[in-house]
Design a protein around this motif. Structure first.
Motif, PDB file in Angstrom:
ATOM      1  N   THR A  95     -48.597  28.793   7.160  1.00 50.14           N
ATOM      2  CA  THR A  95     -48.731  28.499   8.585  1.00 50.14           C
ATOM      3  C   THR A  95     -47.345  28.176   9.123  1.00 50.14           C
ATOM      4  O   THR A  95     -46.774  27.138   8.805  1.00 50.14           O
ATOM      5  CB  THR A  95     -49.674  27.305   8.804  1.00 50.14           C
ATOM      6  N   ALA A  96     -46.802  29.108   9.898  1.00 53.04           N
ATOM      7  CA  ALA A  96     -45.455  28.900  10.443  1.00 53.04           C
ATOM      8  C   ALA A  96     -45.517  28.022  11.687  1.00 53.04           C
ATOM      9  O   ALA A  96     -44.656  27.175  11.905  1.00 53.04           O
ATOM     10  CB  ALA A  96     -44.804  30.245  10.767  1.00 53.04           C
ATOM     11  N   LEU A  97     -46.547  28.230  12.511  1.00 53.03           N
ATOM     12  CA  LEU A  97     -46.741  27.412  13.710  1.00 53.03           C
ATOM     13  C   LEU A  97     -48.160  26.872  13.694  1.00 53.03           C
ATOM     14  O   LEU A  97     -49.119  27.630  13.513  1.00 53.03           O
ATOM     15  CB  LEU A  97     -46.514  28.241  14.979  1.00 53.03           C
ATOM     16  N   GLY A 126     -37.827  25.650   7.118  1.00 48.29           N
ATOM     17  CA  GLY A 126     -39.223  26.052   6.975  1.00 48.29           C
ATOM     18  C   GLY A 126     -40.169  25.288   7.880  1.00 48.29           C
ATOM     19  O   GLY A 126     -41.383  25.465   7.805  1.00 48.29           O
ATOM     20  N   ALA A 127     -39.640  24.441   8.754  1.00 47.31           N
ATOM     21  CA  ALA A 127     -40.500  23.668   9.652  1.00 47.31           C
ATOM     22  C   ALA A 127     -41.134  24.558  10.717  1.00 47.31           C
ATOM     23  O   ALA A 127     -42.137  24.178  11.317  1.00 47.31           O
ATOM     24  CB  ALA A 127     -39.692  22.556  10.316  1.00 47.31           C
ATOM     25  N   GLY A 128     -40.549  25.718  10.941  1.00 51.32           N
ATOM     26  CA  GLY A 128     -41.110  26.631  11.941  1.00 51.32           C
ATOM     27  C   GLY A 128     -40.292  26.713  13.212  1.00 51.32           C
ATOM     28  O   GLY A 128     -40.767  27.199  14.241  1.00 51.32           O
ATOM     29  N   LYS A 129     -39.032  26.258  13.162  1.00 51.43           N
ATOM     30  CA  LYS A 129     -38.184  26.293  14.358  1.00 51.43           C
ATOM     31  C   LYS A 129     -37.941  27.734  14.801  1.00 51.43           C
ATOM     32  O   LYS A 129     -38.103  28.066  15.978  1.00 51.43           O
ATOM     33  CB  LYS A 129     -36.831  25.613  14.069  1.00 51.43           C
ATOM     34  N   SER A 130     -37.554  28.580  13.842  1.00 53.17           N
ATOM     35  CA  SER A 130     -37.267  29.965  14.217  1.00 53.17           C
ATOM     36  C   SER A 130     -38.526  30.651  14.725  1.00 53.17           C
ATOM     37  O   SER A 130     -38.478  31.417  15.689  1.00 53.17           O
ATOM     38  CB  SER A 130     -36.696  30.734  13.023  1.00 53.17           C
ATOM     39  N   SER A 131     -39.659  30.376  14.092  1.00 55.42           N
ATOM     40  CA  SER A 131     -40.910  30.991  14.549  1.00 55.42           C
ATOM     41  C   SER A 131     -41.208  30.564  15.977  1.00 55.42           C
ATOM     42  O   SER A 131     -41.650  31.378  16.800  1.00 55.42           O
ATOM     43  CB  SER A 131     -42.065  30.594  13.630  1.00 55.42           C
ATOM     44  N   LEU A 132     -40.975  29.293  16.287  1.00 57.83           N
ATOM     45  CA  LEU A 132     -41.220  28.794  17.641  1.00 57.83           C
ATOM     46  C   LEU A 132     -40.382  29.557  18.662  1.00 57.83           C
ATOM     47  O   LEU A 132     -40.899  30.067  19.663  1.00 57.83           O
ATOM     48  CB  LEU A 132     -40.903  27.294  17.707  1.00 57.83           C
TER      49      LEU A 132
END
Ligand code: ADP
Ligand code: MG
Lengths: 360, 265
Positions: B27-29, B49-55
């Motif tokens: 789960t990226a976001l 891997g916290a999902g910053k780029s996905s956001l």
């Protein structure tokens, strides 16, 4: 300072600043390089340098060994005639290879289109211009099929065009009933189809309209590749499709249209083919596929995409033509011509691999 | 020249609610929220891997979220591609830079929005105005001042990592009319070049453009950000005011060592 004339010196001062900005950078890249690395960098920056040198060397070599029979204006212009078809089909292949694709169906599209033109004009008696347009439309249709399979179904171009190669070739055999239309019939009923074979004599050299047509096509594609956004986008898509998409390029649209354009160019190749051989045969132009890839690769394009030029392809086609012609004049068996061309491809690809390893 | 966009009740320029994105079992976001106000610099920090780029890929059209809503100046938008976001005035420096190595610096700066010649040469022949593009590209790079390149027509593949980053940053800053998003824009840069990028970010804000800055460099973040969005496990954990918290507080929040007391600065 209020008169209009002052704007001009201001602009010059501004340009001076820019010039300074450019010269300041001369110190960049001071790392020492070995001569080999320098060569690698030079070839990396000038991708058509290798084919150009190879062409000159091979002309010199055959001129030396075969002599005036090879170097005569007549023979040299004959080589240009002989590479007309490779040049046209190679132009189509160049566009595809720049996008990191490959089109194995180009030869089959060309033959299918020539058969359609011949059937409609000669056998069915339709006006030749209509037959010509129908042939071009068929080429575009073949390109639409290739492009749709590559962009919609996301299949690898190699597989798609391997499949459509067989499909188009089978259609060609079916539609032509495997029969050849003889040159005299074409000349009598639809001379327009042979128009590109019309000879032009200039100072002992013998060209055809087809030769000029090929050179004109090369010039047009050079313009598109280097002076239009579409051309730049072809390189971007072949270079790194993700980066191109993130930059706002509709990569699928570019890919789709390049296959359609290639199909259209192949149909024009069909017209040139009829001009070259006179008759219309479902078995003609069988070597066009591999020859076109050879011309593109020998011309310095990379099968990994993003690199290649239409001038390179023209030179590549001429190299193949010079080898074939020169070896034939040396009374060397055809099989050795194939042998030589085979090595040419392998060496060209090996060289490309090496050049690509250039350190930034 | 206070940024002070943090007006309670103001409509965010760019807003996201409940963004979800899964890659298989990752789960990226995870119901991620996001608010960016007019004219502010918002830093986004978080672990790898916290999902910053996905956001930010969702905000820039590079990724279509499985669920959630994005609003631009209050109206819902559905970016299907980066082109849509660009058309809305949102420019992005991706972590991967998104440059075409075999094209020149000038070509890359204008990739996808080339200038054509005036008159029939441009409209009928579709001919590019290369002079203008080269001139503007050179101006933009000179403005940024972090590039010493031989020629604007040099291929990007001949540039160093830092120089490439400079080209990508200059491109986004030049074209972003509402929002400029930068995903770790100084990762490959030296101290001096990083400074120039920070100055450029302040410049961009001065033009009234909002900036989203993803960075691992806490001193940078605390120096220029108006607010700090802390991302953790695919969602926004909290937003803090850099003047009210220390860097170690921020790191403690983003690693989960401490839970933030009150949400929303
Ligand atoms: N294209 C992708 N395919 C599969 N997993 C991905 C992809 N992009 C991101 N992820 C995963 O999603 C998570 C969030 O990644 P990312 O958004 O890059 O985080 P960050 O930028 O904060 O380091 C990571 O676990 C990453 O492995
Ligand atoms: Mg990231």
């Amino acid at each position: 300072m209020t008169d209009i004339g002052s704007s001009r010196p201001a602009a010059q001062a501004f340009e001076l600043v820019l010039d300074k900005g450019e010269s300041r950078v001369a110190e960049f890249e001071v790392r020492a390089r070995s001569p080999l690395q320098k060569l690698q960098h030079f070839l990396h920056a000038n991708p058509t340098a290798v084919p150009a040198i190879v062409l000159l060397l091979s002309v010199a070599a055959f001129g030396f060994t075969v002599g005036s029979r090879f170097l005569s204006m007549f023979n040299l212009s004959l080589i240009i005639q002989q590479v007309t078809i490779i040049g046209v089909i190679g132009a189509a292949q160049t566009l595809i290879v720049i996008t990191a694709g490959i089109d194995l169906s180009v030869g089959a599209i060309m033959v299918l289109c020539s058969v359609i033109m011949g059937k409609l004009a000669v056998t069915m008696g339709l006006p030749a211009p209509i037959a010509l347009v129908a042939g071009v439309a068929a080429g575009a249709g073949c390109g639409v099929l290739n492009g749709a399979l590559v962009t919609r179904l996301k299949l690898p171009p190699f597989i798609v065009t391997l499949g459509t190669w067989s499909i188009f070739f089978a259609l060609n055999l079916w539609y032509s009933a495997s029969e050849t239309i003889r040159s005299q019939e074409v000349a009598k009923i639809a001379p327009l189809l042979q128009a590109l074979g019309t000879p032009v004599n200039i100072l002992g050299a013998r060209f055809t309209y087809g030769s000029f047509f090929m050179l004109g096509l090369v010039a047009l594609i050079w313009f598109v590749l280097n002076r239009t956004a579409f051309g730049r986008h072809l390189y971007a898509v072949g270079d790194d499709p993700d980066a191109a998409r993130l930059s706002g390029i509709r990569t699928d649209r570019i890919l789709f249209s390049v296959y359609v354009i290639a199909g259209v160019i192949c149909s024009l190749g069909a017209w040139a083919l009829i001009g070259r051989i006179g008759s219309i045969s479902p078995q003609a132009g069988q070597t066009a596929n591999l020859d076109s890839i050879t011309a593109v690769v020998v011309g310095g394009a990379s099968l990994f995409g993003g690199r290649g030029s239409i001038i390179g392809t023209l030179i590549g086609a001429l190299i193949v033509g010079v080898f074939r012609n020169g070896l034939a004049l040396s009374d060397v068996d055809v099989l050795w011509q194939e042998f030589a061309v085979g090595w040419l491809i392998i060496i060209a690809v090996a060289l490309d691999q090496w050049i690509r390893k250039v350190s930034a | 020249m206070s940024a002070g966009p943090n007006v309670p009740g103001a409509t965010p320029l760019l807003q996201a609610r409940g963004l979800n994105k899964r890659y298989g079992r990752v789960t990226a976001l995870d119901h991620a929220d996001f608010d960016l106000y007019q004219g502010e610099i918002l830093a986004v920090i978080g672990d790898n891997g916290a999902g910053k780029s996905s956001l930010i890929r969702a905000l820039s059209g590079a990724l279509v979220p499985d669920a959630g809503e994005i609003r631009l100046a209050g109206s819902p938008v559905a970016f299907r591609s980066p082109l849509d976001a660009q058309a809305a005035g949102i420019e992005t420096v991706y972590q991967t830079l998104a440059l075409s190595p075999s094209l020149s610096i000038a070509d890359n700066m204008f990739l996808g929005r080339e200038l054509r010649r005036a008159g029939p040469l441009g409209t009928i022949c579709r001919m590019l105005d290369r002079k203008a593009m080269q001139r503007i590209a050179r101006e933009k790079l000179t403005e940024l001042g972090l590039m010493t390149v031989q020629s604007i027509n040099q291929r990007v593949e001949t540039l160093s990592g830092g120089q490439r980053q400079g080209v990508a940053v200059a491109r986004a800053a030049a074209f972003g009319s509402r929002v400029v998003i930068m995903d770790e824009p100084t990762a490959a840069l030296g101290v001096k070049e990083s400074r120039r990028v920070l100055e450029l970010i302040l410049d961009v804000r001065r033009r009234g453009v909002s900036v989203v800055l993803i960075s691992h460099n806490m001193p940078h973040v605390f120096e220029i950000a108006d607010r700090i969005h802390i991302h953790r496990l695919g969602r926004r954990l909290t937003v803090i005011d850099p003047k009210a918290y220390t860097m170690s507080d921020a790191v403690a929040f983003m690693t989960g060592a401490r839970a933030p007391v009150e949400v929303a600065a």
